[in-house]
Design an enzyme around this catalytic site. Structure first.
Site, PDB file in Angstrom:
ATOM      1  N   ASN A 134      56.738  47.136  67.198  1.00 39.40           N
ATOM      2  CA  ASN A 134      55.470  47.769  67.588  1.00 39.40           C
ATOM      3  C   ASN A 134      55.258  47.518  69.092  1.00 39.40           C
ATOM      4  O   ASN A 134      55.129  46.366  69.517  1.00 39.40           O
ATOM      5  CB  ASN A 134      54.344  47.162  66.744  1.00 39.40           C
ATOM      6  CG  ASN A 134      53.019  47.808  67.036  1.00 39.40           C
ATOM      7  OD1 ASN A 134      52.682  47.989  68.196  1.00 39.40           O
ATOM      8  ND2 ASN A 134      52.260  48.142  66.014  1.00 39.40           N
TER       9      ASN A 134
ATOM     10  N   HIS B  72      51.591  46.502  72.400  1.00 39.91           N
ATOM     11  CA  HIS B  72      51.182  45.402  73.277  1.00 39.91           C
ATOM     12  C   HIS B  72      51.718  45.563  74.693  1.00 39.91           C
ATOM     13  O   HIS B  72      51.145  45.025  75.637  1.00 39.91           O
ATOM     14  CB  HIS B  72      51.580  44.069  72.661  1.00 39.91           C
ATOM     15  CG  HIS B  72      51.003  43.909  71.286  1.00 39.91           C
ATOM     16  ND1 HIS B  72      49.695  43.543  71.079  1.00 39.91           N
ATOM     17  CD2 HIS B  72      51.531  44.150  70.071  1.00 39.91           C
ATOM     18  CE1 HIS B  72      49.448  43.548  69.780  1.00 39.91           C
ATOM     19  NE2 HIS B  72      50.549  43.915  69.147  1.00 39.91           N
TER      20      HIS B  72
ATOM     21  N   HIS C 270      50.693  52.766  67.607  1.00 40.67           N
ATOM     22  CA  HIS C 270      49.403  53.138  67.019  1.00 40.67           C
ATOM     23  C   HIS C 270      48.603  53.899  68.071  1.00 40.67           C
ATOM     24  O   HIS C 270      48.228  53.321  69.096  1.00 40.67           O
ATOM     25  CB  HIS C 270      48.674  51.853  66.598  1.00 40.67           C
ATOM     26  CG  HIS C 270      47.366  52.071  65.900  1.00 40.67           C
ATOM     27  ND1 HIS C 270      46.641  51.024  65.382  1.00 40.67           N
ATOM     28  CD2 HIS C 270      46.655  53.190  65.622  1.00 40.67           C
ATOM     29  CE1 HIS C 270      45.533  51.501  64.826  1.00 40.67           C
ATOM     30  NE2 HIS C 270      45.512  52.809  64.966  1.00 40.67           N
TER      31      HIS C 270
ATOM     32  N   ARG D 202      45.338  55.002  68.881  1.00 41.81           N
ATOM     33  CA  ARG D 202      43.976  54.760  68.413  1.00 41.81           C
ATOM     34  C   ARG D 202      43.033  55.821  68.957  1.00 41.81           C
ATOM     35  O   ARG D 202      43.253  56.380  70.029  1.00 41.81           O
ATOM     36  CB  ARG D 202      43.482  53.379  68.866  1.00 41.81           C
ATOM     37  CG  ARG D 202      44.212  52.225  68.213  1.00 41.81           C
ATOM     38  CD  ARG D 202      43.571  50.917  68.616  1.00 41.81           C
ATOM     39  NE  ARG D 202      42.273  50.766  68.010  1.00 41.81           N
ATOM     40  CZ  ARG D 202      42.015  49.966  66.969  1.00 41.81           C
ATOM     41  NH1 ARG D 202      42.968  49.215  66.458  1.00 41.81           N
ATOM     42  NH2 ARG D 202      40.821  49.896  66.458  1.00 41.81           N
TER      43      ARG D 202
ATOM     44  N   ARG E  40      43.006  52.733  73.451  1.00 43.39           N
ATOM     45  CA  ARG E  40      42.932  51.475  74.207  1.00 43.39           C
ATOM     46  C   ARG E  40      44.308  50.994  74.673  1.00 43.39           C
ATOM     47  O   ARG E  40      44.404  50.211  75.593  1.00 43.39           O
ATOM     48  CB  ARG E  40      42.238  50.388  73.402  1.00 43.39           C
ATOM     49  CG  ARG E  40      43.031  49.895  72.223  1.00 43.39           C
ATOM     50  CD  ARG E  40      42.404  48.666  71.618  1.00 43.39           C
ATOM     51  NE  ARG E  40      41.177  48.970  70.914  1.00 43.39           N
ATOM     52  CZ  ARG E  40      40.684  48.204  69.940  1.00 43.39           C
ATOM     53  NH1 ARG E  40      41.317  47.101  69.590  1.00 43.39           N
ATOM     54  NH2 ARG E  40      39.591  48.525  69.309  1.00 43.39           N
TER      55      ARG E  40
ATOM     56  N   GLU F 146      51.395  54.975  63.652  1.00 41.79           N
ATOM     57  CA  GLU F 146      50.236  54.463  62.913  1.00 41.79           C
ATOM     58  C   GLU F 146      49.022  55.223  63.395  1.00 41.79           C
ATOM     59  O   GLU F 146      48.822  55.376  64.611  1.00 41.79           O
ATOM     60  CB  GLU F 146      50.022  52.981  63.216  1.00 41.79           C
ATOM     61  CG  GLU F 146      51.131  52.082  62.761  1.00 41.79           C
ATOM     62  CD  GLU F 146      50.909  50.659  63.252  1.00 41.79           C
ATOM     63  OE1 GLU F 146      49.888  50.374  63.900  1.00 41.79           O
ATOM     64  OE2 GLU F 146      51.790  49.844  62.998  1.00 41.79           O
TER      65      GLU F 146
ATOM     66  N   THR G 101      44.100  45.841  63.793  1.00 42.18           N
ATOM     67  CA  THR G 101      43.834  46.366  62.450  1.00 42.18           C
ATOM     68  C   THR G 101      43.581  45.201  61.496  1.00 42.18           C
ATOM     69  O   THR G 101      44.499  44.470  61.135  1.00 42.18           O
ATOM     70  CB  THR G 101      45.040  47.208  61.972  1.00 42.18           C
ATOM     71  OG1 THR G 101      45.468  48.020  63.051  1.00 42.18           O
ATOM     72  CG2 THR G 101      44.662  48.075  60.801  1.00 42.18           C
TER      73      THR G 101
ATOM     74  N   GLU H 258      52.900  49.794  53.453  1.00 42.88           N
ATOM     75  CA  GLU H 258      53.140  48.636  54.315  1.00 42.88           C
ATOM     76  C   GLU H 258      52.116  47.590  53.923  1.00 42.88           C
ATOM     77  O   GLU H 258      50.904  47.844  53.963  1.00 42.88           O
ATOM     78  CB  GLU H 258      53.004  49.009  55.797  1.00 42.88           C
ATOM     79  CG  GLU H 258      53.216  47.781  56.683  1.00 42.88           C
ATOM     80  CD  GLU H 258      53.335  48.096  58.166  1.00 42.88           C
ATOM     81  OE1 GLU H 258      53.659  49.248  58.524  1.00 42.88           O
ATOM     82  OE2 GLU H 258      53.092  47.180  58.964  1.00 42.88           O
TER      83      GLU H 258
ATOM     84  N   HIS I 164      52.013  42.675  60.387  1.00 46.57           N
ATOM     85  CA  HIS I 164      50.787  42.132  60.981  1.00 46.57           C
ATOM     86  C   HIS I 164      50.848  40.610  61.081  1.00 46.57           C
ATOM     87  O   HIS I 164      50.887  39.920  60.073  1.00 46.57           O
ATOM     88  CB  HIS I 164      49.519  42.541  60.241  1.00 46.57           C
ATOM     89  CG  HIS I 164      48.323  42.479  61.145  1.00 46.57           C
ATOM     90  ND1 HIS I 164      47.856  43.560  61.846  1.00 46.57           N
ATOM     91  CD2 HIS I 164      47.570  41.429  61.526  1.00 46.57           C
ATOM     92  CE1 HIS I 164      46.841  43.177  62.587  1.00 46.57           C
ATOM     93  NE2 HIS I 164      46.648  41.898  62.427  1.00 46.57           N
TER      94      HIS I 164
HETATM   95  N1  PXP Z   1      51.819  47.160  61.162  1.00 42.25           N
HETATM   96  C1  PXP Z   1      50.601  47.742  61.266  1.00 42.25           C
HETATM   97  C2  PXP Z   1      50.237  48.798  60.273  1.00 42.25           C
HETATM   98  C3  PXP Z   1      49.724  47.386  62.306  1.00 42.25           C
HETATM   99  O1  PXP Z   1      48.518  47.982  62.392  1.00 42.25           O
HETATM  100  C4  PXP Z   1      50.124  46.415  63.243  1.00 42.25           C
HETATM  101  C5  PXP Z   1      49.204  46.040  64.358  1.00 42.25           C
HETATM  102  O2  PXP Z   1      49.026  47.104  65.226  1.00 42.25           O
HETATM  103  C6  PXP Z   1      51.409  45.866  63.112  1.00 42.25           C
HETATM  104  C7  PXP Z   1      52.218  46.227  62.050  1.00 42.25           C
HETATM  105  C8  PXP Z   1      51.931  44.852  64.086  1.00 42.25           C
HETATM  106  O3  PXP Z   1      51.148  43.701  64.060  1.00 42.25           O
HETATM  107  P1  PXP Z   1      51.434  42.547  65.097  1.00 42.25           P
HETATM  108  O4  PXP Z   1      51.216  43.103  66.458  1.00 42.25           O
HETATM  109  O5  PXP Z   1      50.459  41.490  64.728  1.00 42.25           O
HETATM  110  O6  PXP Z   1      52.876  42.124  64.904  1.00 42.25           O
END
Ligand code: PXP
Length: 240
Positions: free
Chosen positions: A9, A12, A45, A47, A51, A72, A103, A153, A193
């Protein structure tokens, strides 16, 4: 990689860019590094409040990601139009609240079955694979199956935040039970997550989890060792 796939993901990376509204670091460039290092999927994602990931990122990711692009998004008409335009390989529907840091919980599928079923069908009509981000709860798993999602998921946040062995074991059991139930119903099972290099090991014995989507832990490690090495380190753990 083996049977466990890693989705990185990259939100970040975009978050860091947006703190200054500059062109760097570019999440699109980050995605290429992740793929080169062994990621099986790029997850982002988009959003409603934009952001972190921007529309421009998503368009460029669609034309540069060589593995799979997992978008996402919230189940809104605006996002459905975006999905139709961009055609990601998969859409993972997530709940979205403006004030949340990230999330915070899974989708409540049990109480929104009809609307979500229609939404999933619209995505499937466009040949987009569908997944629902849910808490590891058997009712949610059954509801996801009933509305014909192709994958779920499982939200691992509570497991990651668990304090003490008893709570951690209980959360792990919920994940194992939900994963087994989902797989029995024919759903593909992913998890994500809050996962990082320390807590991922506990999930690996759950055979039904085929895919992990990990962002913050990998990007945080990348600050010290570089993104390529950070992804390789996670791939190595998933292959163990
Ligand atoms: N999976 C989903 C559906 C998410 O919403 C997120 C957070 O955006 C992640 C995975 C990744 O989470 P993390 O950044 O905490 O590894």
């Amino acid at each position: 990689m083996g049977i466990r796939r890693l989705g990185v993901n990259i939100d970040h990376v975009a978050t860091l860019r947006q703190t200054r509204r500059k062109l760097y670091p570019d999440p699109v460039a980050a995605a290429s590094v992740c793929e080169r290092a062994g990621a099986d999927q790029i997850t982002c994602h988009l959003r409603e409040d934009r952001r972190h990931i921007q529309d421009r990122d998503l368009r460029l990711l669609r034309s540069t990601v060589a593995t799979r692009l997992n978008l996402e998004m919230a189940a809104t008409q605006e996002m459905l139009k975006t999905a139709y335009d961009v055609k990601p390989d998969m859409v993972t529907l997530v709940p979205e609240r403006r004030e949340e840091l990230t999330t915070e919980g899974g989708l409540d599928v049990t109480h929104h079955k009809d609307g979500l079923k229609k939404f999933l069908q619209s995505l499937k009509d466009a040949d987009i694979e569908t997944s629902l981000f849910i808490d590891p709860d058997l009712d949610q798993v059954r509801a996801a199956h009933r509305i014909e999602a192709q994958a779920v998921e499982l939200h691992t946040g509570k497991f990651c935040d668990a304090r003490g062995d008893a709570e951690r074991r209980a959360e792990l059991q919920r994940l194992a039970d939900a994963a087994m139930a989902a797989a029995k119903l024919g759903l593909k099972v992913a998890a994500g997550h809050g996962l990082n290099y320390h807590n991922i090991g506990a999930l690996l014995p759950i055979p039904e989890i085929e895919e992990y989507n990990i962002g913050h832990g990998i990007v945080a490690h990348a600050v010290f060792v570089g993104l390529e090495r950070a992804v390789r380190d996670m791939v190595a753990l998933l292959c163990a």
